[in-house]
Design a protein around this motif. Sequence first.
Motif, short mmCIF file in Angstrom:
data_model
loop_
_atom_site.label_atom_id
_atom_site.label_comp_id
_atom_site.label_asym_id
_atom_site.label_seq_id
_atom_site.Cartn_x
_atom_site.Cartn_y
_atom_site.Cartn_z
N ARG A 56 0.83 -1.20 0.00
CA ARG A 56 0.00 0.00 0.00
C ARG A 56 0.87 1.26 0.00
O ARG A 56 0.59 2.22 -0.71
N ARG A 57 1.95 1.23 0.81
CA ARG A 57 2.85 2.38 0.84
C ARG A 57 3.53 2.58 -0.51
O ARG A 57 3.72 3.71 -0.96
N LEU A 58 3.94 1.48 -1.15
CA LEU A 58 4.60 1.59 -2.45
C LEU A 58 3.66 2.19 -3.49
O LEU A 58 4.04 3.08 -4.26
N ALA A 59 2.42 1.72 -3.54
CA ALA A 59 1.45 2.27 -4.49
C ALA A 59 1.18 3.74 -4.20
O ALA A 59 1.06 4.56 -5.12
N HIS A 113 8.77 -4.02 -13.01
CA HIS A 113 7.82 -5.14 -12.99
C HIS A 113 7.10 -5.23 -11.64
O HIS A 113 5.87 -5.36 -11.59
N HIS A 114 7.88 -5.14 -10.55
CA HIS A 114 7.27 -5.25 -9.21
C HIS A 114 6.32 -4.09 -8.97
O HIS A 114 5.20 -4.28 -8.46
N LEU A 115 6.73 -2.90 -9.34
CA LEU A 115 5.88 -1.72 -9.13
C LEU A 115 4.58 -1.86 -9.91
O LEU A 115 3.50 -1.60 -9.39
N SER A 116 4.69 -2.28 -11.18
CA SER A 116 3.49 -2.42 -12.00
C SER A 116 2.52 -3.43 -11.41
O SER A 116 1.31 -3.19 -11.34
N ARG A 117 3.04 -4.56 -10.96
CA ARG A 117 2.20 -5.62 -10.41
C ARG A 117 1.53 -5.16 -9.11
O ARG A 117 0.33 -5.36 -8.90
N VAL A 118 2.32 -4.54 -8.22
CA VAL A 118 1.78 -4.11 -6.93
C VAL A 118 0.76 -2.99 -7.12
O VAL A 118 -0.30 -2.98 -6.48
N PHE A 119 1.05 -2.05 -8.01
CA PHE A 119 0.15 -0.93 -8.23
C PHE A 119 -1.21 -1.41 -8.74
O PHE A 119 -2.26 -0.96 -8.27
N THR A 170 -4.55 -0.78 -6.45
CA THR A 170 -5.43 0.30 -6.91
C THR A 170 -6.47 -0.18 -7.90
O THR A 170 -7.43 0.56 -8.18
N GLY A 171 -6.29 -1.39 -8.47
CA GLY A 171 -7.20 -1.85 -9.50
C GLY A 171 -6.98 -1.19 -10.84
O GLY A 171 -7.81 -1.31 -11.75
N SER A 172 -5.87 -0.48 -11.00
CA SER A 172 -5.57 0.24 -12.23
C SER A 172 -4.12 0.04 -12.59
O SER A 172 -3.25 -0.05 -11.72
N SER A 173 -3.81 -0.04 -13.89
CA SER A 173 -2.42 -0.07 -14.32
C SER A 173 -1.79 1.31 -14.11
O SER A 173 -2.49 2.32 -14.02
N LEU A 174 -0.47 1.35 -14.06
CA LEU A 174 0.23 2.64 -13.95
C LEU A 174 -0.08 3.53 -15.14
O LEU A 174 -0.30 4.74 -14.98
#
Length: 309
Positions: free
Chosen positions: A195-198, A226-232, A236-240
Amino acid sequence: MPAEGVGSDPRRRTTPARWRVLGHPDGMLIYQVRCIVENHGWTETVAEDRHKIVLGRSGAYRRRLNGCVELSDATSMLLTRPGDEMAVAHPFGCGDSYTCLEIDSAVLAQRPDAERWMDRAGWAGTSDATLDLAHRLLVAEFRRGLDGFEMAERLQRFLARLLGHSALTSDGEDSEDGAVERAVRRRPATLAAHRRLADRAREVLANSGFTMGLDEVAREVGSSPHHLSRVFQRMTGSSLTAYRNRLRVRAVLDTLAEPDGRPLGALASEYGFADQAHLTRVVREQVGHPPARLRRLLTATGEDPSATA
């Protein structure tokens, strides 16, 4: 409250801002705010004394609602009720603006959906492109001038639309936020970190001027792309990319409402689109209209959108 002004809300101590009242029919008040940051730290915590809806328009800031700290940006939608405690901070400087709608309890009590508004805690979430455009068109209509009867009717219809979009229409546990909270209880450390990363990625995207690539954003938040995209996506339910486009289109809509009429090619360059055609395509995909038409709808001297709805 004065029709226009610069400074804190005269009813209480708030962040200095430029205020513009759009209307105040039948126990409701709608106004626009653009913050003027003098102190980047937290404001004094104050208790809300009425039901309030805050719809982001541009920029980003942090809010502390009932002890929970989160980011607010141009996609944010916040519903509060009397007794909720709020403070805000502006670590990113000036530029954030929003529309606020205040509603007396007596007005809500007359609605058939009153229980959902009055007997539940506040709610923080995001607006989609359709709701955001409806919000901006509503503001444009109020700026052109409406009588009190039409103001009240349009605001009542908009309240119903807001309620239908928010999590207040569910019991919370069945909503996406409820599912996330159940997962956090199972694996609190990992998912709290996600959650903090997103949230940090949202900060970077909202304050980068839309010029940073994915690799740069990932480096800024200390993650791999890759990790950021997957976690986000998970949090959030949305791609970056989709989230960035939502922010960019909101910035474009904010600019299209200004009277100077900057060329669309210049806006495309300013907000990181490949060219004017790319800008037009993304805006049309998001809100269903091309930028030239939106400029006419959103400026105070534009055509009446109700005639083309």
